[in-house]
Design an enzyme around this catalytic site. Structure first.
Site, PDB file in Angstrom:
ATOM      1  N   GLY A  15      28.616   8.566 -22.214  1.00  0.00           N
ATOM      2  CA  GLY A  15      29.914   8.897 -22.791  1.00  0.00           C
ATOM      3  C   GLY A  15      31.033   8.649 -21.803  1.00  0.00           C
ATOM      4  O   GLY A  15      31.174   9.389 -20.825  1.00  0.00           O
ATOM      5  N   GLY A  20      34.622  11.515 -19.444  1.00  0.00           N
ATOM      6  CA  GLY A  20      33.433  10.892 -18.877  1.00  0.00           C
ATOM      7  C   GLY A  20      33.741   9.832 -17.843  1.00  0.00           C
ATOM      8  O   GLY A  20      33.107   9.780 -16.774  1.00  0.00           O
ATOM      9  N   ASN A 103      32.161  20.072 -25.160  1.00  0.00           N
ATOM     10  CA  ASN A 103      32.569  21.376 -25.699  1.00  0.00           C
ATOM     11  C   ASN A 103      31.725  21.769 -26.906  1.00  0.00           C
ATOM     12  O   ASN A 103      32.244  22.053 -27.984  1.00  0.00           O
ATOM     13  CB  ASN A 103      34.049  21.346 -26.090  1.00  0.00           C
ATOM     14  CG  ASN A 103      34.965  21.437 -24.888  1.00  0.00           C
ATOM     15  OD1 ASN A 103      34.659  22.108 -23.911  1.00  0.00           O
ATOM     16  ND2 ASN A 103      36.087  20.744 -24.952  1.00  0.00           N
ATOM     17  N   SER A 129      36.278  22.176 -17.453  1.00  0.00           N
ATOM     18  CA  SER A 129      37.714  22.372 -17.618  1.00  0.00           C
ATOM     19  C   SER A 129      38.467  21.657 -16.500  1.00  0.00           C
ATOM     20  O   SER A 129      37.881  21.242 -15.502  1.00  0.00           O
ATOM     21  CB  SER A 129      38.058  23.861 -17.623  1.00  0.00           C
ATOM     22  OG  SER A 129      39.426  24.055 -17.933  1.00  0.00           O
ATOM     23  N   GLY A 130      39.777  21.553 -16.697  1.00  0.00           N
ATOM     24  CA  GLY A 130      40.627  20.898 -15.710  1.00  0.00           C
ATOM     25  C   GLY A 130      41.267  19.637 -16.225  1.00  0.00           C
ATOM     26  O   GLY A 130      42.045  18.999 -15.522  1.00  0.00           O
ATOM     27  N   GLY A 131      40.935  19.252 -17.475  1.00  0.00           N
ATOM     28  CA  GLY A 131      41.518  18.052 -18.041  1.00  0.00           C
ATOM     29  C   GLY A 131      41.050  16.787 -17.344  1.00  0.00           C
ATOM     30  O   GLY A 131      40.108  16.796 -16.536  1.00  0.00           O
ATOM     31  N   LYS A 179      33.189  28.781 -21.719  1.00  0.00           N
ATOM     32  CA  LYS A 179      34.192  27.731 -21.926  1.00  0.00           C
ATOM     33  C   LYS A 179      34.880  27.893 -23.275  1.00  0.00           C
ATOM     34  O   LYS A 179      36.084  27.632 -23.409  1.00  0.00           O
ATOM     35  CB  LYS A 179      33.525  26.354 -21.835  1.00  0.00           C
ATOM     36  CG  LYS A 179      34.476  25.169 -22.069  1.00  0.00           C
ATOM     37  CD  LYS A 179      35.672  25.192 -21.122  1.00  0.00           C
ATOM     38  CE  LYS A 179      36.415  23.862 -21.033  1.00  0.00           C
ATOM     39  NZ  LYS A 179      36.761  23.230 -22.280  1.00  0.00           N
ATOM     40  N   HIS A 182      37.390  30.548 -22.781  1.00  0.00           N
ATOM     41  CA  HIS A 182      38.431  29.953 -21.937  1.00  0.00           C
ATOM     42  C   HIS A 182      39.424  29.171 -22.790  1.00  0.00           C
ATOM     43  O   HIS A 182      40.649  29.301 -22.648  1.00  0.00           O
ATOM     44  CB  HIS A 182      37.772  29.042 -20.899  1.00  0.00           C
ATOM     45  CG  HIS A 182      38.706  28.089 -20.208  1.00  0.00           C
ATOM     46  ND1 HIS A 182      39.154  26.921 -20.809  1.00  0.00           N
ATOM     47  CD2 HIS A 182      39.268  28.116 -18.984  1.00  0.00           C
ATOM     48  CE1 HIS A 182      39.957  26.274 -19.981  1.00  0.00           C
ATOM     49  NE2 HIS A 182      40.043  26.974 -18.855  1.00  0.00           N
ATOM     50  N   ASN A 183      38.907  28.352 -23.704  1.00  0.00           N
ATOM     51  CA  ASN A 183      39.787  27.543 -24.533  1.00  0.00           C
ATOM     52  C   ASN A 183      40.561  28.390 -25.539  1.00  0.00           C
ATOM     53  O   ASN A 183      41.698  28.069 -25.884  1.00  0.00           O
ATOM     54  CB  ASN A 183      38.993  26.451 -25.241  1.00  0.00           C
ATOM     55  CG  ASN A 183      38.685  25.296 -24.313  1.00  0.00           C
ATOM     56  OD1 ASN A 183      38.607  25.459 -23.103  1.00  0.00           O
ATOM     57  ND2 ASN A 183      38.484  24.119 -24.870  1.00  0.00           N
ATOM     58  N   GLU A 186      43.349  29.663 -23.622  1.00  0.00           N
ATOM     59  CA  GLU A 186      44.267  28.528 -23.431  1.00  0.00           C
ATOM     60  C   GLU A 186      45.179  28.359 -24.642  1.00  0.00           C
ATOM     61  O   GLU A 186      46.384  28.115 -24.502  1.00  0.00           O
ATOM     62  CB  GLU A 186      43.438  27.271 -23.196  1.00  0.00           C
ATOM     63  CG  GLU A 186      44.209  25.995 -22.965  1.00  0.00           C
ATOM     64  CD  GLU A 186      43.248  24.819 -22.817  1.00  0.00           C
ATOM     65  OE1 GLU A 186      43.254  23.955 -23.733  1.00  0.00           O
ATOM     66  OE2 GLU A 186      42.510  24.770 -21.832  1.00  0.00           O
TER      67      GLU A 186
END
Length: 309
Positions: A15, A20, A103, A129-131, A179, A182-183, A186
Site C-alpha cells: 500500500g 504508505g 485505520n 498518527s501524525g499525518g 487510535k 484518538h481520532n 481529533e
C-alpha cells in the site's frame, strides 16, 4: 534477504498511498530493508528512484522477505484488508507476522487476529498518527498484539517514530481501539478550532486569521500541530474562498461514538463534531472550511473546490 547491520527484520510494505509511501521512505532512512508493493505499479516504480526495492506481485514481495516474514499493510480499512490477507495466507508460515497499520475497526482486527492465530501467523495492529509528515519524518504508533511478535519488530517501531511516540498497549485490538478514540478526540478538537475561527471571521474586527493562528500557536494553551496547520491553511488562502466547507468522515469518529454508546460513556463533544461533519455536506460553513483545510494540510486529504460544484 539478509538483515541489515542493525539486525532489523525486512519489511514487505503493501500500500503506497500518502501514508504508505512516506512510511517506506522513513524506513529506508533508518536502514530498514523495505520492499514495497502497490496494485498500481507506477507508485512502486516512483519509489525506485530513492533506491527502495519494489515488487510487482504479492508473491514476489513475499519471496524477497526473510525466512521469518513480516508484511506491513498500509491500505484502507474494510474488505480490501481481508482480501489482501486472504491472498497472503497461502504464502505465510507459522511464526510469520502481518501488521495492519491502517485505520481498521478494532472489532475487525480481533476477527483477523483469531483467523490468523489458527494458522500460527501473528497479527499486530498499529494505529498510526501524525499525518503524512509524521509518516515521513517520525510517526506516532499505538500497538496491539502478542508481545512475542511485537518484540520482534519493536526496533522498527522505535526507529520510525518520534521520541516517546511508540507504545505497546496490550492484546490484539488495543492499538486500533486507542487510535479510534484518538481520532474521535481529533474530530472534537478540529471542530472547536473551526468554530472559533468562524466567530473571529464574523466579528466586527478586520482580523488577519493567519496572524491569529500564529500567535495562538506560540505559547498559548491551545498551541499545537492543529493550530500549526491552521496557520498554514490561512497563509495559503486568507479567507479559504477556494474551497467548500464539506468535511468527510472516514469512520473512526463514528466508531468512537458507537463504542461510547455501547459502553454507556457520555461523549457529547465527539458526537456533535461527527454530526457537524454530516451537516457540512448540506450547508457551506466557514468552520467547515477551516476543518477541511486542516485535514488537507496534515493528512493530504482532498478538499471540495468551489469550481467543481
Amino acid at each position: 534477504m539478509r538483515r541489515n547491520e542493525k539486525n532489523l527484520p525486512a519489511i514487505g510494505l503493501v500500500g503506497l498511498g500518502r501514508m504508505g509511501s512516506n512510511l517506506a521512505l522513513n524506513m529506508q532512512d533508518h536502514n530498514v530493508n523495505v520492499i514495497v508493493y502497490n496494485r498500481t505499479p507506477s507508485k512502486t516504480k516512483a519509489l525506485a528512484q530513492y533506491g527502495i526495492h519494489g515488487a510487482y506481485t504479492l508473491e514476489e514481495l513475499v519471496s524477497k522477505l526473510d525466512s521469518k516474514k513480516v508484511v506491513w499493510l498500509m491500505i484502507p480499512a474494510g474488505k480490501i484488508v481481508d482480501d489482501i490477507i486472504g491472498r497472503l495466507i497461502p504464502m505465510l508460515n507459522e511464526g510469520d507476522i502481518v501488521i495492519d497499520g491502517g485505520n481498521s475497526n478494532y472489532q475487525d482486527t480481533l476477527r483477523r487476529y483469531e483467523a490468523l492465530k489458527q494458522r500460527g501467523v501473528h497479527f499486530i495492529d498499529v494505529g498510526t498518527s501524525g499525518g503524512t509528515l509524521g509518516a515521513r519524518n517520525g510517526a506516532c504508533m499505538m500497538v496491539g498484539g502478542d508481545l512475542e511478535a511485537v518484540e520482534y519488530v519493536e526496533p522498527i517501531f522505535a526507529a520510525i517514530c518520534v521520541k516517546d511516540g511508540y507504545q505497546y498497549l496490550g492484546r490484539a485490538g488495543a492499538g486500533h481501539f486507542v487510535k479510534m478514540v484518538h481520532n474521535g478526540i481529533e474530530y472534537g478538537m478540529m471542530q472547536a478550532i473551526g468554530e472559533g475561527f468562524e466567530i473571529l471571521e464574523t466579528s466586527p474586527y478586520a482580523l488577519d486569521l493567519e496572524k491569529v493562528a500564529r500567535v495562538w500557536n506560540n505559547g498559548s494553551i491551545i498551541q499545537g500541530y492543529l493550530m500549526e496547520v491552521t496557520e498554514k491553511a490561512f497563509r495559503e488562502s486568507p479567507k479559504l474562498d477556494d474551497i467548500r466547507g464539506i468535511v468527510d468522515s472516514s469512520g473512526e469518529g463514528l466508531w468512537t461514538v458507537q463504542e461510547a454508546l455501547a459502553l454507556g460513556v457520555p461523549a457529547p463533544v465527539i458526537t456533535q463534531s461527527l454530526f457537524v461533519r454530516y451537516r457540512s455536506k448540506q450547508d457551506d460553513t466557514f468552520s467547515g472550511k477551516v476543518v477541511a483545510a486542516q485535514r488537507k494540510q496534515f493528512g493530504g486529504h482532498a478538499v471540495h473546490k468551489k469550481e467543481n460544484l
